[in-house]
Structure formats: C-alpha cells, structure tokens
Design a protein around this motif. Structure first.
Motif, PDB file in Angstrom:
ATOM      1  N   PRO A  82      38.915  32.466   7.302  1.00 23.97           N
ATOM      2  CA  PRO A  82      39.276  31.605   8.439  1.00 23.97           C
ATOM      3  C   PRO A  82      38.302  31.709   9.614  1.00 23.97           C
ATOM      4  CG  PRO A  82      41.216  32.726   7.611  1.00 23.97           C
ATOM      5  CD  PRO A  82      40.036  33.307   6.879  1.00 23.97           C
ATOM      6  N   ALA A  83      37.688  32.866   9.795  1.00 20.84           N
ATOM      7  CA  ALA A  83      36.720  33.035  10.885  1.00 20.84           C
ATOM      8  C   ALA A  83      35.423  32.274  10.617  1.00 20.84           C
ATOM      9  CB  ALA A  83      36.422  34.517  11.098  1.00 20.84           C
ATOM     10  N   SER A  84      35.207  31.825   9.381  1.00 20.50           N
ATOM     11  CA  SER A  84      33.982  31.115   9.019  1.00 20.50           C
ATOM     12  C   SER A  84      34.121  29.604   9.034  1.00 20.50           C
ATOM     13  CB  SER A  84      33.529  31.540   7.618  1.00 20.50           C
ATOM     14  OG  SER A  84      33.232  32.906   7.593  1.00 20.50           O
ATOM     15  N   LEU A  85      35.307  29.103   9.358  1.00 19.59           N
ATOM     16  CA  LEU A  85      35.482  27.644   9.403  1.00 19.59           C
ATOM     17  C   LEU A  85      34.558  27.050  10.457  1.00 19.59           C
ATOM     18  CD1 LEU A  85      39.350  27.505   9.116  1.00 19.59           C
ATOM     19  CD2 LEU A  85      37.729  26.504   7.496  1.00 19.59           C
ATOM     20  N   PRO A  86      33.690  26.130  10.064  1.00 20.72           N
ATOM     21  CA  PRO A  86      32.710  25.597  11.022  1.00 20.72           C
ATOM     22  C   PRO A  86      33.293  24.548  11.954  1.00 20.72           C
ATOM     23  CG  PRO A  86      32.430  24.523   8.918  1.00 20.72           C
ATOM     24  CD  PRO A  86      33.499  25.581   8.723  1.00 20.72           C
ATOM     25  N   ASP A  87      32.709  24.460  13.145  1.00 24.17           N
ATOM     26  CA  ASP A  87      33.027  23.342  14.021  1.00 24.17           C
ATOM     27  C   ASP A  87      32.174  22.149  13.582  1.00 24.17           C
ATOM     28  OD1 ASP A  87      30.440  23.733  15.064  1.00 24.17           O
ATOM     29  OD2 ASP A  87      31.162  24.608  16.931  1.00 24.17           O
ATOM     30  N   ARG A  88      32.328  21.024  14.251  1.00 21.25           N
ATOM     31  CA  ARG A  88      31.638  19.793  13.859  1.00 21.25           C
ATOM     32  C   ARG A  88      30.124  19.961  13.862  1.00 21.25           C
ATOM     33  NH1 ARG A  88      29.567  14.767  15.427  1.00 21.25           N
ATOM     34  NH2 ARG A  88      30.600  12.964  14.479  1.00 21.25           N
ATOM     35  N   ALA A  89      29.585  20.548  14.925  1.00 25.45           N
ATOM     36  CA  ALA A  89      28.130  20.697  15.041  1.00 25.45           C
ATOM     37  C   ALA A  89      27.581  21.590  13.927  1.00 25.45           C
ATOM     38  CB  ALA A  89      27.762  21.255  16.407  1.00 25.45           C
ATOM     39  N   ALA A  90      28.265  22.678  13.629  1.00 33.94           N
ATOM     40  CA  ALA A  90      27.795  23.595  12.591  1.00 33.94           C
ATOM     41  C   ALA A  90      27.879  22.942  11.216  1.00 33.94           C
ATOM     42  CB  ALA A  90      28.606  24.888  12.626  1.00 33.94           C
ATOM     43  N   LEU A  91      28.959  22.203  10.954  1.00 32.44           N
ATOM     44  CA  LEU A  91      29.067  21.514   9.671  1.00 32.44           C
ATOM     45  C   LEU A  91      27.990  20.456   9.539  1.00 32.44           C
ATOM     46  CD1 LEU A  91      30.471  21.044   6.979  1.00 32.44           C
ATOM     47  CD2 LEU A  91      32.104  19.554   8.166  1.00 32.44           C
ATOM     48  N   GLN A  92      27.734  19.696  10.597  1.00 33.54           N
ATOM     49  CA  GLN A  92      26.680  18.677  10.532  1.00 33.54           C
ATOM     50  C   GLN A  92      25.319  19.316  10.294  1.00 33.54           C
ATOM     51  OE1 GLN A  92      26.990  15.034  10.648  1.00 33.54           O
ATOM     52  NE2 GLN A  92      25.105  15.584   9.624  1.00 33.54           N
ATOM     53  N   GLN A  93      25.057  20.436  10.939  1.00 32.13           N
ATOM     54  CA  GLN A  93      23.782  21.137  10.742  1.00 32.13           C
ATOM     55  C   GLN A  93      23.641  21.579   9.282  1.00 32.13           C
ATOM     56  OE1 GLN A  93      23.284  24.629  13.193  1.00 32.13           O
ATOM     57  NE2 GLN A  93      21.086  24.646  12.880  1.00 32.13           N
ATOM     58  N   ALA A  94      24.719  22.088   8.699  1.00 36.82           N
ATOM     59  CA  ALA A  94      24.678  22.505   7.294  1.00 36.82           C
ATOM     60  C   ALA A  94      24.463  21.303   6.373  1.00 36.82           C
ATOM     61  CB  ALA A  94      25.963  23.237   6.931  1.00 36.82           C
ATOM     62  N   LEU A  95      25.078  20.170   6.690  1.00 34.91           N
ATOM     63  CA  LEU A  95      24.869  18.957   5.902  1.00 34.91           C
ATOM     64  C   LEU A  95      23.440  18.452   6.041  1.00 34.91           C
ATOM     65  CD1 LEU A  95      28.240  17.169   6.683  1.00 34.91           C
ATOM     66  CD2 LEU A  95      27.498  18.008   4.428  1.00 34.91           C
ATOM     67  N   ASP A  96      22.898  18.504   7.252  1.00 42.31           N
ATOM     68  CA  ASP A  96      21.510  18.077   7.471  1.00 42.31           C
ATOM     69  C   ASP A  96      20.545  18.892   6.626  1.00 42.31           C
ATOM     70  OD1 ASP A  96      22.443  16.210   9.313  1.00 42.31           O
ATOM     71  OD2 ASP A  96      21.827  17.378  11.070  1.00 42.31           O
ATOM     72  N   ALA A  97      20.824  20.186   6.481  1.00 41.13           N
ATOM     73  CA  ALA A  97      19.954  21.065   5.702  1.00 41.13           C
ATOM     74  C   ALA A  97      19.896  20.649   4.231  1.00 41.13           C
ATOM     75  CB  ALA A  97      20.416  22.516   5.826  1.00 41.13           C
ATOM     76  N   LEU A  98      20.926  19.956   3.751  1.00 39.34           N
ATOM     77  CA  LEU A  98      20.950  19.501   2.362  1.00 39.34           C
ATOM     78  C   LEU A  98      20.086  18.268   2.129  1.00 39.34           C
ATOM     79  CD1 LEU A  98      24.749  19.916   1.515  1.00 39.34           C
ATOM     80  CD2 LEU A  98      22.889  21.566   1.184  1.00 39.34           C
ATOM     81  N   LYS A  99      19.725  17.571   3.199  1.00 38.01           N
ATOM     82  CA  LYS A  99      18.853  16.390   3.137  1.00 38.01           C
ATOM     83  C   LYS A  99      19.406  15.296   2.205  1.00 38.01           C
ATOM     84  CE  LYS A  99      14.662  19.113   3.996  1.00 38.01           C
ATOM     85  NZ  LYS A  99      14.783  19.314   5.347  1.00 38.01           N
ATOM     86  N   LEU A 100      20.686  14.991   2.396  1.00 39.31           N
ATOM     87  CA  LEU A 100      21.333  13.949   1.595  1.00 39.31           C
ATOM     88  C   LEU A 100      21.623  12.683   2.394  1.00 39.31           C
ATOM     89  CD1 LEU A 100      23.860  16.231  -0.314  1.00 39.31           C
ATOM     90  CD2 LEU A 100      21.879  15.061  -1.305  1.00 39.31           C
ATOM     91  N   GLY A 101      21.289  12.676   3.667  1.00 42.02           N
ATOM     92  CA  GLY A 101      21.564  11.499   4.489  1.00 42.02           C
ATOM     93  C   GLY A 101      23.017  11.336   4.854  1.00 42.02           C
ATOM     94  N   LEU A 102      23.756  12.440   4.952  1.00 46.54           N
ATOM     95  CA  LEU A 102      25.188  12.409   5.225  1.00 46.54           C
ATOM     96  C   LEU A 102      25.461  12.787   6.675  1.00 46.54           C
ATOM     97  CD1 LEU A 102      27.854  12.010   3.586  1.00 46.54           C
ATOM     98  CD2 LEU A 102      27.916  14.475   3.357  1.00 46.54           C
ATOM     99  N   LYS A 103      26.202  11.923   7.371  1.00 47.98           N
ATOM    100  CA  LYS A 103      26.530  12.151   8.787  1.00 47.98           C
ATOM    101  C   LYS A 103      28.034  12.051   8.994  1.00 47.98           C
ATOM    102  CE  LYS A 103      22.210  12.174  10.122  1.00 47.98           C
ATOM    103  NZ  LYS A 103      21.555  13.434  10.236  1.00 47.98           N
ATOM    104  N   ILE A 104      28.576  13.015   9.720  1.00 44.14           N
ATOM    105  CA  ILE A 104      29.988  12.954  10.093  1.00 44.14           C
ATOM    106  C   ILE A 104      30.149  11.803  11.076  1.00 44.14           C
ATOM    107  CG2 ILE A 104      31.907  14.193  11.169  1.00 44.14           C
ATOM    108  CD1 ILE A 104      30.430  16.815  10.403  1.00 44.14           C
ATOM    109  N   ASP A 105      31.115  10.937  10.818  1.00 45.95           N
ATOM    110  CA  ASP A 105      31.281   9.730  11.631  1.00 45.95           C
ATOM    111  C   ASP A 105      32.681   9.670  12.242  1.00 45.95           C
ATOM    112  OD1 ASP A 105      30.317   7.364  12.735  1.00 45.95           O
ATOM    113  OD2 ASP A 105      31.030   6.152  11.054  1.00 45.95           O
ATOM    114  N   GLY A 106      33.268  10.827  12.464  1.00 44.92           N
ATOM    115  CA  GLY A 106      34.602  10.879  13.044  1.00 44.92           C
ATOM    116  C   GLY A 106      34.839  12.255  13.625  1.00 44.92           C
ATOM    117  N   PRO A 107      35.965  12.445  14.260  1.00 39.89           N
ATOM    118  CA  PRO A 107      36.257  13.740  14.864  1.00 39.89           C
ATOM    119  C   PRO A 107      36.570  14.776  13.783  1.00 39.89           C
ATOM    120  CG  PRO A 107      38.129  12.285  15.137  1.00 39.89           C
ATOM    121  CD  PRO A 107      37.025  11.465  14.517  1.00 39.89           C
ATOM    122  N   TRP A 108      35.941  15.924  13.862  1.00 40.60           N
ATOM    123  CA  TRP A 108      36.179  17.003  12.913  1.00 40.60           C
ATOM    124  C   TRP A 108      36.584  18.245  13.679  1.00 40.60           C
ATOM    125  CZ3 TRP A 108      37.029  19.372   8.487  1.00 40.60           C
ATOM    126  CH2 TRP A 108      36.718  20.708   8.353  1.00 40.60           C
TER     127      TRP A 108
END
Length: 137
Positions: free
Chosen positions: A11-37
C-alpha cells in the motif's frame, strides 16, 4: 467478455498520478492518463489516450487482498490489489496491460492473471503491450 489483471502492491507503493504517468512514459507506448487518478479513489473507469486515441481501463482498489500464496514473494507486504479490467477493445486491453507493466516495473507490483492463476512479469507485459500497439495503431 471482460478480461482482467490483478496488480498486488505494498500500500505504501501506490503511485500518485504524476508517478504513474512517469512510469508509463518510461515504457514509450504513447499512453497518457486523461482523467483524475488517485490510488485511493473510487473504483471506476479511468480514461487514457493511446497514440492520440481514446482508451481507458476500469480500476478497483481493494485492501487486505494478498496474491495467491503460491505466487506471493516470501515475506512480502503486498496487501493492496488493484484490479484492471477491460472489454473487447484492443485500446482498453493495451491500457490495462501497460498500466500493469508500469506498476510491476516501477512500483514492485506482482501482477497475476486471475483466470490462469499465473504471474505476469513486467517484461512479458511490456512485450504484450508493444504487440498490441503495433498491431492496432
């Protein structure tokens, strides 16, 4: 028929929106969060864009839900389960698989396919996400 993956995290590792987006960006799949997380937010559909097209995934967080004992790492504190569900749309499947890959690669999640009761590694999830992207975009 709905499909799903379960990402088990500390539970302490659950990412906030910015951290999740950064992790998605690192995958280089063109995926962007488009809503509140919010990792503690209510269950529901979270919109994304993938390669400029609408996509999304249904998310639901449950506490006190460890992975199956046979699949759990020894001594782990993985008691938060983030369920990722999608329908038949390849964009939704890509989104769910990519989010699972990001959680595994960047936040120590153990990802389980509950239908097969098998572990899915970050590398295998990323390969699947790239294949889905390449076949559909």
């Amino acid at each position: 028929m709905a499909r799903q993956l379960h990402a088990h995290l500390n539970p302490a590792s659950l990412p906030d929106r910015a951290a999740l987006q950064q992790a998605l960006d690192a995958l280089k799949l063109g995926l962007k969060i488009d809503g509140p997380w919010s990792p503690e937010g209510p269950a529901g559909y979270l919109p994304f864009t993938v390669m400029g097209e609408d996509a999304g995934v249904y998310l639901g967080l449950e506490h006190d839900q460890a992975p199956p004992q046979a699949l759990a790492p020894e001594g782990s504190a993985l008691t938060a389960r983030l369920g990722l569900r999608w329908g038949g749309d390849a964009r939704e499947q890509l989104t769910a698989v990519a989010v699972a890959a990001a959680l595994a690669a960047s936040f120590g999640a153990v990802v389980v396919d509950p239908d097969q009761n098998t572990l899915r590694s970050a590398d295998a999830l990323l390969r699947q996400a790239r294949t889905l992207r390449d076949e559909n975009f």
